[in-house]
Design a protein around this motif. Sequence first.
Motif, PDB file in Angstrom:
ATOM      1  N   MET A 337      71.009  86.399  24.351  1.00  0.00           N
ATOM      2  CA  MET A 337      70.957  86.984  23.010  1.00  0.00           C
ATOM      3  C   MET A 337      72.305  87.586  22.615  1.00  0.00           C
ATOM      4  O   MET A 337      72.699  87.547  21.448  1.00  0.00           O
ATOM      5  CB  MET A 337      69.867  88.048  22.945  1.00  0.00           C
ATOM      6  N   THR A 338      73.011  88.139  23.593  1.00  0.00           N
ATOM      7  CA  THR A 338      74.341  88.689  23.314  1.00  0.00           C
ATOM      8  C   THR A 338      75.316  87.579  22.938  1.00  0.00           C
ATOM      9  O   THR A 338      76.090  87.708  21.978  1.00  0.00           O
ATOM     10  CB  THR A 338      74.871  89.453  24.546  1.00  0.00           C
ATOM     11  N   ILE A 339      75.274  86.485  23.693  1.00  0.00           N
ATOM     12  CA  ILE A 339      76.135  85.339  23.382  1.00  0.00           C
ATOM     13  C   ILE A 339      75.815  84.794  21.998  1.00  0.00           C
ATOM     14  O   ILE A 339      76.727  84.512  21.199  1.00  0.00           O
ATOM     15  CB  ILE A 339      75.974  84.241  24.452  1.00  0.00           C
ATOM     16  N   ARG A 340      74.543  84.664  21.699  1.00  0.00           N
ATOM     17  CA  ARG A 340      74.130  84.143  20.387  1.00  0.00           C
ATOM     18  C   ARG A 340      74.629  85.039  19.261  1.00  0.00           C
ATOM     19  O   ARG A 340      75.096  84.559  18.219  1.00  0.00           O
ATOM     20  CB  ARG A 340      72.606  84.029  20.338  1.00  0.00           C
ATOM     21  N   PHE A 341      74.546  86.354  19.447  1.00  0.00           N
ATOM     22  CA  PHE A 341      74.990  87.296  18.425  1.00  0.00           C
ATOM     23  C   PHE A 341      76.496  87.207  18.219  1.00  0.00           C
ATOM     24  O   PHE A 341      76.986  87.251  17.082  1.00  0.00           O
ATOM     25  CB  PHE A 341      74.603  88.724  18.836  1.00  0.00           C
ATOM     26  N   ILE A 342      77.248  87.039  19.312  1.00  0.00           N
ATOM     27  CA  ILE A 342      78.705  87.011  19.226  1.00  0.00           C
ATOM     28  C   ILE A 342      79.216  85.757  18.525  1.00  0.00           C
ATOM     29  O   ILE A 342      80.136  85.819  17.698  1.00  0.00           O
ATOM     30  CB  ILE A 342      79.323  87.129  20.638  1.00  0.00           C
ATOM     31  N   VAL A 343      78.626  84.598  18.839  1.00  0.00           N
ATOM     32  CA  VAL A 343      79.189  83.331  18.349  1.00  0.00           C
ATOM     33  C   VAL A 343      78.497  82.794  17.105  1.00  0.00           C
ATOM     34  O   VAL A 343      78.916  81.758  16.579  1.00  0.00           O
ATOM     35  CB  VAL A 343      79.140  82.253  19.457  1.00  0.00           C
ATOM     36  N   ARG A 344      77.461  83.475  16.617  1.00  0.00           N
ATOM     37  CA  ARG A 344      76.667  82.862  15.544  1.00  0.00           C
ATOM     38  C   ARG A 344      77.433  82.669  14.238  1.00  0.00           C
ATOM     39  O   ARG A 344      77.042  81.864  13.389  1.00  0.00           O
ATOM     40  CB  ARG A 344      75.420  83.700  15.280  1.00  0.00           C
ATOM     41  N   ASP A 345      78.529  83.399  14.037  1.00  0.00           N
ATOM     42  CA  ASP A 345      79.329  83.231  12.828  1.00  0.00           C
ATOM     43  C   ASP A 345      80.663  82.538  13.096  1.00  0.00           C
ATOM     44  O   ASP A 345      81.517  82.465  12.220  1.00  0.00           O
ATOM     45  CB  ASP A 345      79.602  84.606  12.191  1.00  0.00           C
ATOM     46  N   LEU A 346      80.842  82.050  14.319  1.00  0.00           N
ATOM     47  CA  LEU A 346      82.077  81.360  14.688  1.00  0.00           C
ATOM     48  C   LEU A 346      81.816  79.864  14.739  1.00  0.00           C
ATOM     49  O   LEU A 346      81.031  79.397  15.560  1.00  0.00           O
ATOM     50  CB  LEU A 346      82.574  81.861  16.048  1.00  0.00           C
ATOM     51  N   ARG A 347      82.476  79.123  13.876  1.00  0.00           N
ATOM     52  CA  ARG A 347      82.101  77.734  13.639  1.00  0.00           C
ATOM     53  C   ARG A 347      82.072  76.891  14.904  1.00  0.00           C
ATOM     54  O   ARG A 347      81.022  76.411  15.312  1.00  0.00           O
ATOM     55  CB  ARG A 347      83.059  77.111  12.618  1.00  0.00           C
ATOM     56  N   TRP A 348      83.233  76.699  15.552  1.00  0.00           N
ATOM     57  CA  TRP A 348      83.274  75.803  16.697  1.00  0.00           C
ATOM     58  C   TRP A 348      82.653  76.426  17.930  1.00  0.00           C
ATOM     59  O   TRP A 348      82.045  75.730  18.749  1.00  0.00           O
ATOM     60  CB  TRP A 348      84.717  75.372  16.963  1.00  0.00           C
ATOM     61  N   SER A 349      82.789  77.723  18.084  1.00  0.00           N
ATOM     62  CA  SER A 349      82.176  78.395  19.234  1.00  0.00           C
ATOM     63  C   SER A 349      80.665  78.257  19.194  1.00  0.00           C
ATOM     64  O   SER A 349      80.019  78.027  20.223  1.00  0.00           O
ATOM     65  CB  SER A 349      82.576  79.874  19.256  1.00  0.00           C
ATOM     66  N   SER A 350      80.093  78.396  18.006  1.00  0.00           N
ATOM     67  CA  SER A 350      78.649  78.251  17.866  1.00  0.00           C
ATOM     68  C   SER A 350      78.206  76.838  18.220  1.00  0.00           C
ATOM     69  O   SER A 350      77.191  76.635  18.898  1.00  0.00           O
ATOM     70  CB  SER A 350      78.222  78.594  16.434  1.00  0.00           C
ATOM     71  N   ARG A 351      78.981  75.861  17.773  1.00  0.00           N
ATOM     72  CA  ARG A 351      78.667  74.463  18.069  1.00  0.00           C
ATOM     73  C   ARG A 351      78.755  74.169  19.562  1.00  0.00           C
ATOM     74  O   ARG A 351      77.879  73.555  20.156  1.00  0.00           O
ATOM     75  CB  ARG A 351      79.644  73.550  17.320  1.00  0.00           C
ATOM     76  N   ILE A 352      79.844  74.621  20.179  1.00  0.00           N
ATOM     77  CA  ILE A 352      80.127  74.262  21.565  1.00  0.00           C
ATOM     78  C   ILE A 352      79.276  75.036  22.556  1.00  0.00           C
ATOM     79  O   ILE A 352      78.785  74.487  23.539  1.00  0.00           O
ATOM     80  CB  ILE A 352      81.626  74.488  21.869  1.00  0.00           C
ATOM     81  N   ILE A 353      79.064  76.324  22.310  1.00  0.00           N
ATOM     82  CA  ILE A 353      78.384  77.178  23.277  1.00  0.00           C
ATOM     83  C   ILE A 353      76.876  77.193  23.082  1.00  0.00           C
ATOM     84  O   ILE A 353      76.101  77.150  24.045  1.00  0.00           O
ATOM     85  CB  ILE A 353      78.938  78.612  23.203  1.00  0.00           C
ATOM     86  N   VAL A 354      76.441  77.256  21.836  1.00  0.00           N
ATOM     87  CA  VAL A 354      75.014  77.431  21.525  1.00  0.00           C
ATOM     88  C   VAL A 354      74.365  76.145  21.041  1.00  0.00           C
ATOM     89  O   VAL A 354      73.163  75.948  21.200  1.00  0.00           O
ATOM     90  CB  VAL A 354      74.839  78.554  20.471  1.00  0.00           C
ATOM     91  N   GLY A 355      75.153  75.251  20.445  1.00  0.00           N
ATOM     92  CA  GLY A 355      74.600  73.999  19.956  1.00  0.00           C
ATOM     93  C   GLY A 355      73.983  74.086  18.576  1.00  0.00           C
ATOM     94  O   GLY A 355      73.157  73.248  18.210  1.00  0.00           O
ATOM     95  N   THR A 356      74.382  75.104  17.799  1.00  0.00           N
ATOM     96  CA  THR A 356      73.851  75.266  16.444  1.00  0.00           C
ATOM     97  C   THR A 356      74.973  75.480  15.460  1.00  0.00           C
ATOM     98  O   THR A 356      76.091  75.858  15.833  1.00  0.00           O
ATOM     99  CB  THR A 356      72.899  76.471  16.350  1.00  0.00           C
TER     100      THR A 356
END
Length: 365
Positions: A337-356
């Motif tokens: 949940m911490t990772i999701r919160f951190i990267v949810r507004d970061l374009r490529w990080s969200s794609r690469i780390i979370v897949g969304t």
Amino acid sequence: MLHHATLSTDHGSDLSGADNRDLSFDFAKGILIILVIVGHLLQYVVYRGNGYWDSPYFKSIYMFHMPLFMAISGYLSSRALLRKSFARSVNERAIQLLLPTLFWYALLETAKVAVFLPSSSIVDVDVLNDLVGSYWFIWATFASFLVVKVLVTIFRRSSMWIVCMSAIAVAVLPVTFSIVPLIRYTYPFFCLGFLLSQSAECRTRVLPRKKPLLMFSLAAITCACFLAWSKETYVYNNLALIHDTASAGRVVLMYAGSAAASWIAFEIIVQLWKFSSSNRMARFVAMELGQSTLLLYLLQGTIFRLMDLIQFGDLWNLSTRISVAGMLGASIVVIAMTIRFIVRDLRWSSRIIVGTLPRSEAVKA
């Protein structure tokens, strides 16, 4: 199994704010990913060794959690399978599933080399097993999507019958290499979910009238299969391979038990959501865990693979193991949940780390 809700969104899309998103599916996915983590905690922490094969709790989870996960994936993939072009749908699914998998695999290998393996020693790292075995369900999901998409693209009008026949053909295919048995085990459930998404008349007219008798029959089958289930019934041990009468019985028991248990489990989960949808905890499971299943699966897969390299807990009593398992499970959820919160507004990080997609792009979509 999946007749309670209409198809509202593609599997894995991050449209948590969309009005047409059916949160009952997210709630089901949230419950299932919790069971995935619990199952691995039973295997790696509570039962150190092979004792988990005989655990009624392990058996209860493993009878249905991955088959139901795959059926939901097939159901929610219907739009991409039917309405999008072959190139676009496969490209989107590869970016969504495989890109984060490669990221977490790279993280896994880095951790193994930097932390767990002595810098002075030369170790033969089983690279393929780490990449494929640690995240086998992601590969099974992508392979199932790809096969069904090929069949739908080629056969078009008769594709539903072809998909149905392919489920049977794949289930009995005598191939046991690597994770192929796991793909053969879960592929029929992906097909079942996809076919149910197309059977509107069956969901709205036939099933409601026959539901009491159907539920009673499925519950009876589930109980009978639970009692007959043994170590050799798991796909990890029988490899879904039929070579004599005894092995045929085990494979049939595995598929029948998984199908019946998955249906019953989904009915229970949906009813639970109906009664608790306004509850804060239930909405957390649906909107946070259920919409982060890819991240949670990859994170826990990485952690439990690393735990193979750690010797611990041999002298712990059962209460200590349960306590450690509880703390580890909670830590996995908190970290995710911490990772999701951190990267949810970061374009490529969200794609690469979370897949969304990032939250801003998801709302526009």
